[in-house]
Write an enzyme that holds these catalytic residues in place. Structure first.
Site, PDB file in Angstrom:
ATOM      1  N   ASN A 111     -81.087  16.917 -17.860  1.00  0.00           N
ATOM      2  CA  ASN A 111     -79.856  17.486 -17.313  1.00  0.00           C
ATOM      3  C   ASN A 111     -79.646  18.866 -17.907  1.00  0.00           C
ATOM      4  OD1 ASN A 111     -77.307  17.461 -15.897  1.00  0.00           O
ATOM      5  ND2 ASN A 111     -76.302  17.160 -17.875  1.00  0.00           N
ATOM      6  N   HIS A 113     -76.426  21.424 -18.867  1.00  0.00           N
ATOM      7  CA  HIS A 113     -74.976  21.388 -19.054  1.00  0.00           C
ATOM      8  C   HIS A 113     -74.477  22.775 -19.427  1.00  0.00           C
ATOM      9  CE1 HIS A 113     -71.092  19.601 -19.822  1.00  0.00           C
ATOM     10  NE2 HIS A 113     -71.038  20.240 -20.981  1.00  0.00           N
ATOM     11  N   SER A 140     -77.144  24.331 -22.053  1.00  0.00           N
ATOM     12  CA  SER A 140     -78.064  23.469 -22.796  1.00  0.00           C
ATOM     13  C   SER A 140     -78.832  22.578 -21.831  1.00  0.00           C
ATOM     14  CB  SER A 140     -77.294  22.556 -23.772  1.00  0.00           C
ATOM     15  OG  SER A 140     -76.420  23.285 -24.607  1.00  0.00           O
ATOM     16  N   ASP A 149     -73.390  13.635 -21.782  1.00  0.00           N
ATOM     17  CA  ASP A 149     -73.797  14.931 -22.335  1.00  0.00           C
ATOM     18  C   ASP A 149     -74.153  14.841 -23.818  1.00  0.00           C
ATOM     19  OD1 ASP A 149     -73.290  16.104 -19.839  1.00  0.00           O
ATOM     20  OD2 ASP A 149     -71.201  16.502 -20.344  1.00  0.00           O
TER      21      ASP A 149
END
Length: 216
Positions: A111, A113, A140, A149
């Site tokens: 992912n 973020h 990030s 997260d």
């Protein structure tokens, strides 16, 4: 390393600017990976058009048609698995994933973020950075784990926050960096350089620092 390209499934909810960067990188350079499908939870996501323009298979699984998160995630897992992915990439997929789905792709889901994790998990990161008076902000890339997260960070890219910044101006600055670092991390994974073990990220067998590598 096998000569077979890694199969990548990308999940989106909106515009798909990071998806575009990934598609461009896969064509312009040999990242040893191929996007085999793009899945959206929103039928009007422009990222679907970006994928279709590159002749990538697209699917819509509308979350509003499911009564529970668990029911949706069960169908999402089945849909993703039908493409036999080596890597699942979240690129602006605006849903919190259930623990069973995340664990199913343990060590092979990434992912991006829009904050310098562990700062500002969740939403509205740009406005929160401005309101806090931060002088730097950024993005990030991290492995996905059940806690929101919170997976091990691979890389971070910082941008300055100016005194008169608006949320949109800061977001644009961060998004420019996102489009640079996300394809890079995906390339590392597809080439077998990047792994996650015991909830820690490793590059070329070396443990990555807690807050990730700093992008050049």
């Amino acid at each position: 390393m096998s000569d077979t390209k890694k199969r990548i499934v990308v999940l989106i909810s909106g515009n798909g600017s990071n998806l575009q960067a990934i598609l461009d990188r896969s064509l312009e350079q040999n990242i040893h990976g191929q996007v085999v499908a793009v899945i959206s939870n929103r039928p009007d996501a422009y990222g679907l058009t970006r994928a279709e323009q590159r002749e990538v298979d697209t699917q819509v699984l509308d979350h509003t048609e499911f009564e529970t998160r668990e029911a949706y995630d069960y169908q999402l897992k089945n849909l993703i698995d039908s493409y036999h992915p080596d890597l699942v990439v979240l690129a602006g997929f605006m849903r919190i994933l259930s623990d069973p789905l995340v664990m199913h792709y343990h060590g092979r889901m990434l992912n991006i973020h829009p904050s310098l994790l562990p700062k500002y998990k969740g939403l509205n990161t740009h406005s929160r950075a401005i309101e806090a008076g931060d002088t730097e902000h950024g993005a990030s890339v991290h492995f996905v784990t059940p806690e929101l997260d919170d997976g091990p960070v691979v890389i971070q890219s910082k941008v300055p926050v100016f005194k008169d910044d608006t949320e949109l101006e800061l977001a644009a600055r961060v998004q420019e960096q996102e489009r640079n670092i996300y394809p890079l991390v995906i390339e590392w994974f597809c080439r077998g350089r990047l792994t996650m073990e015991n909830n820690k990220a490793y590059l070329d067998g070396n443990e990555i620092p807690e807050n990730g590598y700093a992008a050049d």
